[in-house]
Design a protein around this motif. Structure first.
Motif, PDB file in Angstrom:
ATOM      1  N   ARG A 165       0.815  -1.214   0.000  1.00  0.00           N
ATOM      2  CA  ARG A 165       0.000   0.000   0.000  1.00  0.00           C
ATOM      3  C   ARG A 165       0.852   1.270   0.000  1.00  0.00           C
ATOM      4  N   PHE A 166       2.047   1.210   0.565  1.00  0.00           N
ATOM      5  CA  PHE A 166       2.890   2.408   0.616  1.00  0.00           C
ATOM      6  C   PHE A 166       3.186   2.915  -0.794  1.00  0.00           C
ATOM      7  N   ALA A 167       3.663   2.036  -1.651  1.00  0.00           N
ATOM      8  CA  ALA A 167       3.955   2.446  -3.025  1.00  0.00           C
ATOM      9  C   ALA A 167       2.680   2.814  -3.758  1.00  0.00           C
ATOM     10  N   GLY A 168       1.620   2.044  -3.553  1.00  0.00           N
ATOM     11  CA  GLY A 168       0.367   2.306  -4.248  1.00  0.00           C
ATOM     12  C   GLY A 168      -0.225   3.666  -3.919  1.00  0.00           C
ATOM     13  N   LEU A 169      -0.058   4.112  -2.674  1.00  0.00           N
ATOM     14  CA  LEU A 169      -0.610   5.390  -2.245  1.00  0.00           C
ATOM     15  C   LEU A 169       0.407   6.528  -2.330  1.00  0.00           C
ATOM     16  N   GLY A 170       1.654   6.206  -2.652  1.00  0.00           N
ATOM     17  CA  GLY A 170       2.680   7.237  -2.701  1.00  0.00           C
ATOM     18  C   GLY A 170       3.086   7.736  -1.331  1.00  0.00           C
ATOM     19  N   VAL A 171       2.910   6.902  -0.303  1.00  0.00           N
ATOM     20  CA  VAL A 171       3.254   7.269   1.069  1.00  0.00           C
ATOM     21  C   VAL A 171       4.694   6.854   1.346  1.00  0.00           C
ATOM     22  N   ALA A 172       5.464   7.730   1.934  1.00  0.00           N
ATOM     23  CA  ALA A 172       6.850   7.418   2.266  1.00  0.00           C
ATOM     24  C   ALA A 172       6.915   6.679   3.593  1.00  0.00           C
ATOM     25  N   ALA A 173       7.773   5.674   3.658  1.00  0.00           N
ATOM     26  CA  ALA A 173       8.057   4.962   4.896  1.00  0.00           C
ATOM     27  C   ALA A 173       9.344   5.521   5.479  1.00  0.00           C
ATOM     28  N   SER A 174       9.291   6.003   6.712  1.00  0.00           N
ATOM     29  CA  SER A 174      10.459   6.547   7.393  1.00  0.00           C
ATOM     30  C   SER A 174      10.793   5.619   8.553  1.00  0.00           C
ATOM     31  N   MET A 175      11.962   4.961   8.484  1.00  0.00           N
ATOM     32  CA  MET A 175      12.277   3.903   9.435  1.00  0.00           C
ATOM     33  C   MET A 175      13.671   4.081  10.032  1.00  0.00           C
ATOM     34  N   GLN A 176      13.917   3.408  11.145  1.00  0.00           N
ATOM     35  CA  GLN A 176      15.134   3.601  11.922  1.00  0.00           C
ATOM     36  C   GLN A 176      15.828   2.254  12.163  1.00  0.00           C
ATOM     37  N   PRO A 177      16.692   1.822  11.260  1.00  0.00           N
ATOM     38  CA  PRO A 177      17.377   0.528  11.415  1.00  0.00           C
ATOM     39  C   PRO A 177      18.135   0.357  12.727  1.00  0.00           C
ATOM     40  N   PRO A 178      18.743   1.408  13.328  1.00  0.00           N
ATOM     41  CA  PRO A 178      19.455   1.184  14.590  1.00  0.00           C
ATOM     42  C   PRO A 178      18.570   0.646  15.715  1.00  0.00           C
ATOM     43  N   HIS A 179      17.255   0.864  15.626  1.00  0.00           N
ATOM     44  CA  HIS A 179      16.363   0.371  16.684  1.00  0.00           C
ATOM     45  C   HIS A 179      16.326  -1.156  16.738  1.00  0.00           C
ATOM     46  N   THR A 180      16.699  -1.810  15.656  1.00  0.00           N
ATOM     47  CA  THR A 180      16.674  -3.275  15.670  1.00  0.00           C
ATOM     48  C   THR A 180      17.637  -3.842  16.708  1.00  0.00           C
ATOM     49  N   ALA A 181      18.644  -3.074  17.089  1.00  0.00           N
ATOM     50  CA  ALA A 181      19.624  -3.552  18.072  1.00  0.00           C
ATOM     51  C   ALA A 181      19.035  -3.679  19.466  1.00  0.00           C
ATOM     52  N   TYR A 182      17.850  -3.099  19.687  1.00  0.00           N
ATOM     53  CA  TYR A 182      17.210  -3.198  20.994  1.00  0.00           C
ATOM     54  C   TYR A 182      16.367  -4.462  21.133  1.00  0.00           C
ATOM     55  N   THR A 183      16.376  -5.315  20.110  1.00  0.00           N
ATOM     56  CA  THR A 183      15.627  -6.571  20.153  1.00  0.00           C
ATOM     57  C   THR A 183      16.592  -7.756  20.059  1.00  0.00           C
ATOM     58  N   ARG A 184      16.054  -8.963  20.216  1.00  0.00           N
ATOM     59  CA  ARG A 184      16.877 -10.163  20.160  1.00  0.00           C
ATOM     60  C   ARG A 184      16.277 -11.150  19.169  1.00  0.00           C
ATOM     61  N   ALA A 185      17.141 -11.876  18.508  1.00  0.00           N
ATOM     62  CA  ALA A 185      16.693 -12.830  17.493  1.00  0.00           C
ATOM     63  C   ALA A 185      15.848 -13.948  18.088  1.00  0.00           C
ATOM     64  N   ASP A 186      16.083 -14.298  19.362  1.00  0.00           N
ATOM     65  CA  ASP A 186      15.302 -15.377  19.985  1.00  0.00           C
ATOM     66  C   ASP A 186      14.000 -14.879  20.606  1.00  0.00           C
ATOM     67  N   HIS A 187      13.674 -13.594  20.401  1.00  0.00           N
ATOM     68  CA  HIS A 187      12.408 -12.996  20.850  1.00  0.00           C
ATOM     69  C   HIS A 187      12.250 -12.991  22.367  1.00  0.00           C
ATOM     70  N   THR A 188      13.362 -12.938  23.097  1.00  0.00           N
ATOM     71  CA  THR A 188      13.280 -12.868  24.546  1.00  0.00           C
ATOM     72  C   THR A 188      13.295 -11.437  25.071  1.00  0.00           C
ATOM     73  N   ASP A 189      13.434 -10.455  24.202  1.00  0.00           N
ATOM     74  CA  ASP A 189      13.390  -9.057  24.616  1.00  0.00           C
ATOM     75  C   ASP A 189      11.948  -8.629  24.845  1.00  0.00           C
ATOM     76  N   GLU A 190      11.769  -7.491  25.516  1.00  0.00           N
ATOM     77  CA  GLU A 190      10.420  -7.028  25.871  1.00  0.00           C
ATOM     78  C   GLU A 190       9.582  -6.705  24.639  1.00  0.00           C
ATOM     79  N   TRP A 191      10.192  -6.099  23.637  1.00  0.00           N
ATOM     80  CA  TRP A 191       9.469  -5.752  22.409  1.00  0.00           C
ATOM     81  C   TRP A 191       8.878  -7.014  21.769  1.00  0.00           C
ATOM     82  N   SER A 192       9.697  -8.037  21.608  1.00  0.00           N
ATOM     83  CA  SER A 192       9.246  -9.266  20.947  1.00  0.00           C
ATOM     84  C   SER A 192       8.253 -10.041  21.812  1.00  0.00           C
ATOM     85  N   ARG A 193       8.505 -10.096  23.120  1.00  0.00           N
ATOM     86  CA  ARG A 193       7.600 -10.848  23.990  1.00  0.00           C
ATOM     87  C   ARG A 193       6.203 -10.247  23.987  1.00  0.00           C
ATOM     88  N   ARG A 194       6.130  -8.932  24.009  1.00  0.00           N
ATOM     89  CA  ARG A 194       4.824  -8.278  23.999  1.00  0.00           C
ATOM     90  C   ARG A 194       4.060  -8.584  22.707  1.00  0.00           C
TER      91      ARG A 194
END
Length: 318
Positions: free
Chosen positions: A167-196
């Protein structure tokens, strides 16, 4: 404030976006610029909050005329939700604690009215939307505006349903994202973000690559002060996302475009910035290593040799 802005230039950020609370921030910038040339070019977006009415809308629209030598107001910031970890991201269904079922705007119809009011006079919006329900509502709102008008953008997009990617491309809406935030999570989903969120939604984390491959405009940033504003770290995290973000990193060219040409598209400044070309603003950064081909760990440490704003050298490494 001048010291903070000067610090941004050293790691290679010649033109960041800042979201500001109101007119007092513009008065401060004017006072600073009376004594100093700002070392970076700033694009500012004041906040629109729930409960704002005609007077507040008029003020936000009037602020769009404000500018200095190296700063200008260009858009309005809104919030559709809060954070996953705080239980305030607006989700399609509740998190593991039964939270995340309410929008920041208690009546989402009021948000639609605010965006439409701004859209009709040509003011672009940037909406904080982290949860899947928040992102869906923002896209539904923009779809209801019809064709034409300013480009709107969605900030963060930390978890995204499959049926919303295209839908982003279809509507011409820009996605603004922050790759450094991925470091606050864990691959095994044991962090608070993933558990929630649970495994299903955590597996849809920071879908930068999916959005780019679907044709979306993808601007990359840090959300400073939540994460460092160092452009090299943003590029490195985009190449190799951490933790729960398993959807695949961007190519070197995609990451570079996210910090340059796509950032300009997302900011509605594509006619004057985002490329090195005749007639464009000479806002640029020179790195010692090629950001397109250098591995992520090396790129994160690459020396910044030069930063320019408007053709003026604001940082140079001896």
């Amino acid at each position: 404030m001048f010291q903070v802005v000067r610090g941004v230039a050293a790691p290679g950020v010649p033109g960041p976006n800042f979201f500001v609370g109101g007119a007092d921030d513009l008065d401060l910038l004017t006072a600073v610029e009376d004594k100093h040339d700002l070392p970076v070019r700033l694009r500012l977006a004041p906040w629109c909050m729930p409960g704002d009415g005609p007077d507040e809308f008029a003020g936000l629209i009037g602020m769009q005329q404000k500018h200095g030598r190296t700063w200008r107001v260009g858009g309005v910031k809104l919030f559709m939700d809060g954070t996953v970890e705080g239980g305030t991201a607006w989700l399609e269904h509740a998190d593991c604690h039964g939270e995340g079922t309410e929008a920041f705007w208690l009546d989402p119809a009021d948000y639609r009215h605010a965006v439409r009011t701004l859209h009709q006079v040509g003011v672009p919006t940037a909406t904080h939307a982290i949860g899947d329900a928040a992102v869906r509502h923002v896209l539904d709102t923009i779809e209801g505006l019809g064709a034409g008008g300013p480009r709107h953008r969605v900030e963060h997009i930390e978890t995204l349903a499959d049926d919303q990617v295209g839908r982003f491309a279809g509507l011409g809406v820009a996605a603004s994202m922050q790759p450094p935030h991925t470091a606050y999570t864990r691959a095994d989903h044991t962090d608070e973000w993933s558990r929630r969120l649970g495994d299903e939604r955590a597996a849809r984390a920071w879908r930068c690559r999916d959005l780019r491959e679907a044709g979306a405009i993808l601007a990359l940033g840090s959300d400073w002060p939540i994460a460092p504003y160092d452009a090299r770290q943003i590029l490195a995290a985009a190449l190799e996302p951490r933790g729960a973000a398993t959807g695949g990193g961007l190519s070197g060219l995609m990451a570079l475009e996210g910090c340059t040409s796509h950032a300009a598209l997302a900011s509605s400044t594509e006619s004057v910035s985002g490329r090195i070309a005749p007639g464009f603003l000479a806002d640029l950064t020179a790195l010692a290593l090629d950001p397109v081909t250098t591995p992520a760990d090396e790129l994160a440490e690459s020396p910044v040799t030069l930063t320019m704003t408007g053709g003026r050298v604001v940082f140079e490494r001896p």
